[in-house]
Structures are given as structure tokens and as C-alpha cells.
Enzyme design. Structure first.
Site, PDB file in Angstrom:
ATOM      1  CD  GLU A  60      65.823 -37.561 -57.614  1.00  0.00           C
ATOM      2  OE1 GLU A  60      65.323 -37.319 -56.499  1.00  0.00           O
ATOM      3  OE2 GLU A  60      65.420 -38.510 -58.343  1.00  0.00           O
ATOM      4  CD  GLU A  87      49.333 -50.758 -52.274  1.00  0.00           C
ATOM      5  OE1 GLU A  87      49.493 -50.417 -51.090  1.00  0.00           O
ATOM      6  OE2 GLU A  87      49.361 -51.935 -52.643  1.00  0.00           O
ATOM      7  CG  HIS A  90      55.811 -40.886 -54.241  1.00  0.00           C
ATOM      8  ND1 HIS A  90      56.478 -39.787 -53.761  1.00  0.00           N
ATOM      9  CD2 HIS A  90      56.691 -41.577 -54.996  1.00  0.00           C
ATOM     10  CE1 HIS A  90      57.720 -39.804 -54.216  1.00  0.00           C
ATOM     11  NE2 HIS A  90      57.879 -40.887 -54.972  1.00  0.00           N
TER      12      HIS A  90
END
Length: 175
Positions: A60, A87, A90
């Protein structure tokens, strides 16, 4: 043997006040606190007041800076946050997209110091964020101040960011 010496430019001096905004994510609150403390210390040294706007996460930050640039009269921005590898992929998305967003805003003429930490683990983040240590928050504030000084030197103030109305060749109407 000690590591390589890092050189830091002296902070610029300003004849007129500077309006600087730190857009920061407090996702890791203690890292955030250190980054803000470091940025404030550098701004205090330069005689610049720092305003802080908080956003949920690193993705953001570019959006908030873009909104602020369109709707305010700020001189520069400091992007502060922390992304720690997890993990999943992302991490890569957040790192790449937040960096790309800031780069695109910078190429449009915004003065942005990027202090979003991208690290493998919490310990690396803590070392980099420490206001009396590596002080990456302070480094990002200093980078923004140097870019503001250059933009003032080169005299390109008030340039619009993003899409602007243009005059049509025929009727002279604006779109």
C-alpha cells in the site's frame, strides 16, 4: 578485517521549508518504531519536519504516496516498511511490486527515499532498522532530502504527476 566503508553524503541545506511525508507500515511494530525514529533524527538534523502516514503493508505504500502526491503540496516522501521472507512466493510479489511502484513514481518526478526492508529473517530486519545502528529509515529520509535538493536546484517544481488534461489540436478544448 572490517567490512567496506560506506560513504554518506552530507545532508543538504534548504533556504525554504521542506514538507516531507513518511508513508510507513507498522506491520512489524518495533521495526517500524526504529525506522521512524531514524527518519525523524535525520529530519531533525536537516531542520525538516516529518509527517507520518500509516498503511497496512508494503504493497500500500506506493499507492498512498501516489495519492498524497496528487492531493497535497508535499516536497518528498519516505517509504518505510519491512518484508520478511516466508514460506510462499508472496514475499517476492510484495518486494517486487512495492519496489516497482516506488520506482515508477520516482521516474514521474517524485522525490522518494525507499526504506522498505526486504530481508530473510527478523534478526536482519532488526539490525537494519536500528536507529543508532544501520539506520535504514534515516538513510531513506536522507535520500529523499537529497532528491528534493536536486529538484529545487534544477527548478522543476509543481510538475504534475500522472495523467493531465491536454489541449486538442483542433478546437482547443481540454480533455
Amino acid at each position: 578485517m572490517a567490512g567496506p566503508m560506506h560513504y554518506s553524503l552530507p545532508l543538504p541545506a534548504f533556504d525554504t521549508p521542506v514538507k516531507l511525508l513518511a508513508v510507513a507500515s507498522p506491520y512489524y511494530k518495533d521495526i517500524f518504531d526504529q525506522q521512524i525514529a531514524g527518519a525523524r533524527a535525520i529530519c531533525d538534523q536537516a531542520g525538516v519536519e516529518l509527517e507520518v502516514a500509516e498503511v497496512p503493508g508494503a504493497l500500500e505504500i506506493p499507492t498512498a504516496i501516489g495519492i498524497a502526491a496528487r492531493m497535497s503540496n508535499l516536497d518528498g516522501y519516505v517509504a518505510l516498511g519491512c518484508v520478511i521472507r516466508g514460506e510462499t512466493t508472496h514475499y517476492d510479489t510484495v518486494c517486487n511490486d512495492s519496489s516497482r511502484g516506488l520506482t515508477l513514481l520516482g521516474l514521474q518526478g517524485l522525490c522518494i527515499g525507499n526504506g522498505i526492508l526486504t530481508v530473510e529473517n527478523y534478526e536482519q530486519a532488526a539490525v537494519r532498522a536500528q536507529a543508532d545502528g544501520q539506520n535504514k529509515g534515516g538513510g531513506a529520509a536522507a535520500a529523499a532530502l537529497h532528491l528534493i535538493a536536486l529538484s529545487r536546484k534544477w527548478g522543476r517544481t509543481g510538475k504534475p504527476v500522472g495523467f493531465t488534461a491536454t489541449t486538442l489540436a483542433k478546437g482547443g478544448d481540454t480533455v
